[in-house]
Write a protein that holds these residues in place. Structure first.
Motif, PDB file in Angstrom:
ATOM      1  N   LEU A  94      38.906 -37.156  -9.388  1.00  0.00           N
ATOM      2  CA  LEU A  94      38.573 -36.427 -10.611  1.00  0.00           C
ATOM      3  C   LEU A  94      38.313 -34.945 -10.334  1.00  0.00           C
ATOM      4  CD1 LEU A  94      37.808 -36.243 -13.603  1.00  0.00           C
ATOM      5  CD2 LEU A  94      35.541 -37.111 -13.006  1.00  0.00           C
ATOM      6  N   PHE A  95      37.523 -34.670  -9.297  1.00  0.00           N
ATOM      7  CA  PHE A  95      37.139 -33.283  -9.015  1.00  0.00           C
ATOM      8  C   PHE A  95      37.985 -32.651  -7.911  1.00  0.00           C
ATOM      9  CE2 PHE A  95      33.185 -35.288 -10.691  1.00  0.00           C
ATOM     10  CZ  PHE A  95      33.172 -34.600 -11.898  1.00  0.00           C
ATOM     11  N   ASP A  96      39.069 -33.337  -7.516  1.00  0.00           N
ATOM     12  CA  ASP A  96      40.029 -32.804  -6.544  1.00  0.00           C
ATOM     13  C   ASP A  96      39.311 -32.337  -5.272  1.00  0.00           C
ATOM     14  OD1 ASP A  96      42.613 -32.213  -5.722  1.00  0.00           O
ATOM     15  OD2 ASP A  96      42.578 -30.183  -6.535  1.00  0.00           O
ATOM     16  N   LEU A  97      38.365 -33.144  -4.788  1.00  0.00           N
ATOM     17  CA  LEU A  97      37.518 -32.719  -3.679  1.00  0.00           C
ATOM     18  C   LEU A  97      38.288 -32.548  -2.375  1.00  0.00           C
ATOM     19  CD1 LEU A  97      34.282 -34.817  -4.328  1.00  0.00           C
ATOM     20  CD2 LEU A  97      34.770 -32.454  -4.970  1.00  0.00           C
ATOM     21  N   LYS A  98      39.317 -33.348  -2.160  1.00  0.00           N
ATOM     22  CA  LYS A  98      40.080 -33.202  -0.914  1.00  0.00           C
ATOM     23  C   LYS A  98      40.707 -31.819  -0.821  1.00  0.00           C
ATOM     24  CE  LYS A  98      41.214 -38.067  -0.063  1.00  0.00           C
ATOM     25  NZ  LYS A  98      42.305 -39.080   0.047  1.00  0.00           N
ATOM     26  N   ASN A  99      41.357 -31.398  -1.897  1.00  0.00           N
ATOM     27  CA  ASN A  99      42.006 -30.082  -1.885  1.00  0.00           C
ATOM     28  C   ASN A  99      40.991 -28.944  -1.882  1.00  0.00           C
ATOM     29  OD1 ASN A  99      44.769 -30.779  -1.802  1.00  0.00           O
ATOM     30  ND2 ASN A  99      44.736 -31.288  -3.982  1.00  0.00           N
ATOM     31  N   ARG A 100      39.898 -29.146  -2.576  1.00  0.00           N
ATOM     32  CA  ARG A 100      38.909 -28.067  -2.683  1.00  0.00           C
ATOM     33  C   ARG A 100      38.148 -27.850  -1.383  1.00  0.00           C
ATOM     34  NH1 ARG A 100      35.858 -29.223  -8.347  1.00  0.00           N
ATOM     35  NH2 ARG A 100      34.740 -27.295  -7.815  1.00  0.00           N
ATOM     36  N   TYR A 101      38.062 -28.899  -0.552  1.00  0.00           N
ATOM     37  CA  TYR A 101      37.320 -28.759   0.700  1.00  0.00           C
ATOM     38  C   TYR A 101      38.206 -28.546   1.929  1.00  0.00           C
ATOM     39  CZ  TYR A 101      32.611 -29.489  -1.035  1.00  0.00           C
ATOM     40  OH  TYR A 101      31.401 -29.315  -1.662  1.00  0.00           O
ATOM     41  N   LYS A 102      39.470 -28.910   1.848  1.00  0.00           N
ATOM     42  CA  LYS A 102      40.322 -28.771   3.034  1.00  0.00           C
ATOM     43  C   LYS A 102      40.552 -27.311   3.411  1.00  0.00           C
ATOM     44  CE  LYS A 102      44.952 -28.853   0.879  1.00  0.00           C
ATOM     45  NZ  LYS A 102      46.214 -29.626   0.773  1.00  0.00           N
ATOM     46  N   GLN A 103      40.230 -26.389   2.489  1.00  0.00           N
ATOM     47  CA  GLN A 103      40.422 -24.969   2.743  1.00  0.00           C
ATOM     48  C   GLN A 103      39.246 -24.333   3.496  1.00  0.00           C
ATOM     49  OE1 GLN A 103      41.833 -22.929  -0.922  1.00  0.00           O
ATOM     50  NE2 GLN A 103      41.794 -24.963  -1.841  1.00  0.00           N
ATOM     51  N   LEU A 104      38.214 -25.102   3.782  1.00  0.00           N
ATOM     52  CA  LEU A 104      36.992 -24.538   4.361  1.00  0.00           C
ATOM     53  C   LEU A 104      36.976 -24.599   5.886  1.00  0.00           C
ATOM     54  CD1 LEU A 104      34.360 -25.918   1.840  1.00  0.00           C
ATOM     55  CD2 LEU A 104      35.578 -23.752   1.782  1.00  0.00           C
ATOM     56  N   LYS A 105      38.107 -24.346   6.501  1.00  0.00           N
ATOM     57  CA  LYS A 105      38.189 -24.418   7.962  1.00  0.00           C
ATOM     58  C   LYS A 105      37.302 -23.378   8.638  1.00  0.00           C
ATOM     59  CE  LYS A 105      42.825 -26.427   8.372  1.00  0.00           C
ATOM     60  NZ  LYS A 105      44.160 -26.293   9.008  1.00  0.00           N
ATOM     61  N   ASN A 139      33.474 -29.142 -15.147  1.00  0.00           N
ATOM     62  CA  ASN A 139      33.428 -29.570 -16.543  1.00  0.00           C
ATOM     63  C   ASN A 139      34.827 -29.647 -17.134  1.00  0.00           C
ATOM     64  OD1 ASN A 139      31.948 -30.408 -18.816  1.00  0.00           O
ATOM     65  ND2 ASN A 139      31.938 -28.347 -19.664  1.00  0.00           N
ATOM     66  N   GLN A 140      35.662 -28.673 -16.805  1.00  0.00           N
ATOM     67  CA  GLN A 140      37.042 -28.677 -17.300  1.00  0.00           C
ATOM     68  C   GLN A 140      37.832 -29.835 -16.702  1.00  0.00           C
ATOM     69  OE1 GLN A 140      38.523 -24.739 -16.432  1.00  0.00           O
ATOM     70  NE2 GLN A 140      37.330 -23.783 -18.043  1.00  0.00           N
ATOM     71  N   LEU A 141      37.647 -30.083 -15.404  1.00  0.00           N
ATOM     72  CA  LEU A 141      38.361 -31.187 -14.759  1.00  0.00           C
ATOM     73  C   LEU A 141      37.955 -32.527 -15.373  1.00  0.00           C
ATOM     74  CD1 LEU A 141      38.187 -30.070 -11.013  1.00  0.00           C
ATOM     75  CD2 LEU A 141      40.262 -30.245 -12.412  1.00  0.00           C
ATOM     76  N   LYS A 142      36.666 -32.719 -15.593  1.00  0.00           N
ATOM     77  CA  LYS A 142      36.202 -34.006 -16.123  1.00  0.00           C
ATOM     78  C   LYS A 142      36.634 -34.212 -17.569  1.00  0.00           C
ATOM     79  CE  LYS A 142      32.116 -36.934 -16.532  1.00  0.00           C
ATOM     80  NZ  LYS A 142      32.029 -37.057 -17.983  1.00  0.00           N
ATOM     81  N   SER A 143      36.666 -33.123 -18.346  1.00  0.00           N
ATOM     82  CA  SER A 143      37.030 -33.259 -19.759  1.00  0.00           C
ATOM     83  C   SER A 143      38.512 -33.575 -19.948  1.00  0.00           C
ATOM     84  CB  SER A 143      36.680 -31.978 -20.525  1.00  0.00           C
ATOM     85  OG  SER A 143      37.458 -30.888 -20.068  1.00  0.00           O
ATOM     86  N   SER A 144      39.326 -33.328 -18.910  1.00  0.00           N
ATOM     87  CA  SER A 144      40.770 -33.540 -19.028  1.00  0.00           C
ATOM     88  C   SER A 144      41.214 -34.899 -18.487  1.00  0.00           C
ATOM     89  CB  SER A 144      41.530 -32.434 -18.282  1.00  0.00           C
ATOM     90  OG  SER A 144      41.282 -32.501 -16.881  1.00  0.00           O
ATOM     91  N   GLN A 145      40.283 -35.683 -17.932  1.00  0.00           N
ATOM     92  CA  GLN A 145      40.647 -36.965 -17.336  1.00  0.00           C
ATOM     93  C   GLN A 145      39.615 -38.034 -17.697  1.00  0.00           C
ATOM     94  OE1 GLN A 145      41.872 -36.748 -13.088  1.00  0.00           O
ATOM     95  NE2 GLN A 145      41.259 -34.613 -13.217  1.00  0.00           N
ATOM     96  N   LYS A 146      40.020 -39.273 -17.531  1.00  0.00           N
ATOM     97  CA  LYS A 146      39.094 -40.381 -17.717  1.00  0.00           C
ATOM     98  C   LYS A 146      38.944 -41.118 -16.389  1.00  0.00           C
ATOM     99  CE  LYS A 146      39.634 -41.328 -22.652  1.00  0.00           C
ATOM    100  NZ  LYS A 146      39.928 -42.351 -23.674  1.00  0.00           N
ATOM    101  N   PHE A 151      28.201 -36.624 -20.012  1.00  0.00           N
ATOM    102  CA  PHE A 151      28.663 -37.716 -19.145  1.00  0.00           C
ATOM    103  C   PHE A 151      29.497 -38.694 -19.959  1.00  0.00           C
ATOM    104  CE2 PHE A 151      28.260 -41.728 -16.853  1.00  0.00           C
ATOM    105  CZ  PHE A 151      28.689 -41.328 -15.589  1.00  0.00           C
ATOM    106  N   TYR A 152      29.016 -39.046 -21.158  1.00  0.00           N
ATOM    107  CA  TYR A 152      29.831 -39.744 -22.142  1.00  0.00           C
ATOM    108  C   TYR A 152      30.242 -38.717 -23.193  1.00  0.00           C
ATOM    109  CZ  TYR A 152      28.209 -44.046 -19.967  1.00  0.00           C
ATOM    110  OH  TYR A 152      27.943 -45.041 -19.065  1.00  0.00           O
ATOM    111  N   SER A 153      31.518 -38.500 -23.318  1.00  0.00           N
ATOM    112  CA  SER A 153      32.088 -37.409 -24.115  1.00  0.00           C
ATOM    113  C   SER A 153      31.505 -37.340 -25.528  1.00  0.00           C
ATOM    114  CB  SER A 153      33.605 -37.601 -24.197  1.00  0.00           C
ATOM    115  OG  SER A 153      34.163 -36.814 -25.216  1.00  0.00           O
ATOM    116  N   LYS A 154      31.183 -36.129 -25.947  1.00  0.00           N
ATOM    117  CA  LYS A 154      30.646 -35.961 -27.306  1.00  0.00           C
ATOM    118  C   LYS A 154      31.714 -36.181 -28.365  1.00  0.00           C
ATOM    119  CE  LYS A 154      31.078 -30.870 -27.682  1.00  0.00           C
ATOM    120  NZ  LYS A 154      31.769 -30.643 -26.396  1.00  0.00           N
ATOM    121  N   ASP A 155      33.000 -36.112 -27.996  1.00  0.00           N
ATOM    122  CA  ASP A 155      34.056 -36.396 -28.964  1.00  0.00           C
ATOM    123  C   ASP A 155      34.258 -37.900 -29.130  1.00  0.00           C
ATOM    124  OD1 ASP A 155      34.620 -33.702 -29.540  1.00  0.00           O
ATOM    125  OD2 ASP A 155      35.859 -33.528 -27.746  1.00  0.00           O
TER     126      ASP A 155
END
Length: 303
Positions: free
Chosen positions: A228-239, A165-172, A141-145
């Motif tokens: 951060l997790f692009d939830l709009k795009n990830r869920y709009k496909q679930l018609k 995990n990849q999405l969160k590690s690439s953004q703040k 949750f708080y980056s180890k780096d």
């Protein structure tokens, strides 16, 4: 998006597993590392008399305590103060060891099988060669780096899917720790008319609609999480998923539901969860939160 609910029993059990691992295999080496690093020693000791007790308290810091530790580290960074490289390497090595040997046990006790950030992807526990294995990711949750001092604090390690995990590690972004049950998520999915304005979708007869997130009560942290997790795009496909729930809301009328309840001895909540595909604990069923939101939108609507 989904909080990680922990009962008193689960909390006691995971902390026992964690501390047994530290005390049995790493305690003396850890104390030696602390005694040779003034920054870490000051951070951990915090006025306590016994270093082992202080270390246990530090490693099992709750969400509020982690926030305070992060603030202390931010102040140290301003003064260009960091733990030494040997300490950092030791902590990161212990993280790898924890992930390989303990994470599966912890996740198993918590009964988590679905990512709390997206509620879309499984995080699997498997048994291989007579050993329990964890096939998900762990998000710091708080980056180890940025904050290697917190690299193996138990509640800084969030069981998640690889995508999140990849999405969160690439953004703040400023989001809520899933272990922090004091923070409520207001993210809710719903349907709305698209440009076709097709009334048939309300009967489950078409997919001419949009899946959106209700923005009325979103907090700043909710909005950050959605981005951060692009939830709009990830869920709009679930018609198709939504359409199936709409159809079920029309097909399972009151008489039919009563018959099912009597035949299988089900409560209203149990019946709804079986029909519409959600669980009281959203972390053990994929798309559980989405299914519940769409069910609530359509279940009580009338033709």
């Amino acid at each position: 998006m989904i909080k990680i609910p922990i009962s008193k029993r689960q909390k006691e059990e995971i902390e026992k597993i964690y501390w047994n691992w530290i005390s049995k295999y790493h305690l003396q080496n850890f104390i030696d590392i602390i005694n040779n690093d003034d920054i870490l020693k000051d951070l951990i000791f915090n006025g306590k008399k016994d270093l082992a007790t202080a270390l246990k308290s530090f490693l099992l810091s709750n969400c509020d305590e982690l926030d305070n530790l992060k603030s202390k580290l931010d102040r140290l960074r301003i003064r260009n103060k960091h733990i030494n490289k040997i300490t950092e390497g030791y902590l990161k090595d212990r993280y790898v060891n924890y992930r390989d040997s303990q994470a599966a046990k912890i996740v198993n006790v918590l009964e988590i099988t679905v990512c709390p950030y997206c509620n879309q992807n499984h995080i699997n526990i498997v048994y291989k060669d007579e050993k329990i294995r964890y096939w998900g990711d762990l998000d710091h949750f708080y980056s180890k780096d940025e904050y290697p001092e917190l690299a193996i604090c138990l509640y800084n390690l969030i069981p998640v899917c690889k995508v999140c995990n990849q999405l969160k590690s690439s953004q703040k972004r400023i989001i809520a720790n899933p272990y922090n049950l004091g923070k409520k998520s207001n993210i809710k999915f719903k349907t709305e008319f698209d440009d076709e304005f097709d009334l048939d979708y309300l009967q489950g007869k078409s997919q001419n609609f949009n899946i959106v997130i209700d923005e009325e009560q979103l907090t700043k942290e909710d909005k950050e999480e959605i981005e951060l997790f692009d939830l709009k795009n990830r869920y709009k496909q679930l018609k198709q998923n939504a359409q199936e729930i709409i159809i079920k809301s029309k097909a399972y009328d009151g008489i039919y539901q009563k018959q099912l309840q009597e035949e299988f001895s089900l409560s209203n909540d149990e019946l709804n969860s079986y029909i519409f595909g959600y669980s009281e604990n959203h972390l053990n069923r994929v798309l559980s939160k989405f299914n519940l939101d769409i069910m609530n939108e359509f279940k009580n609507t009338k033709d």
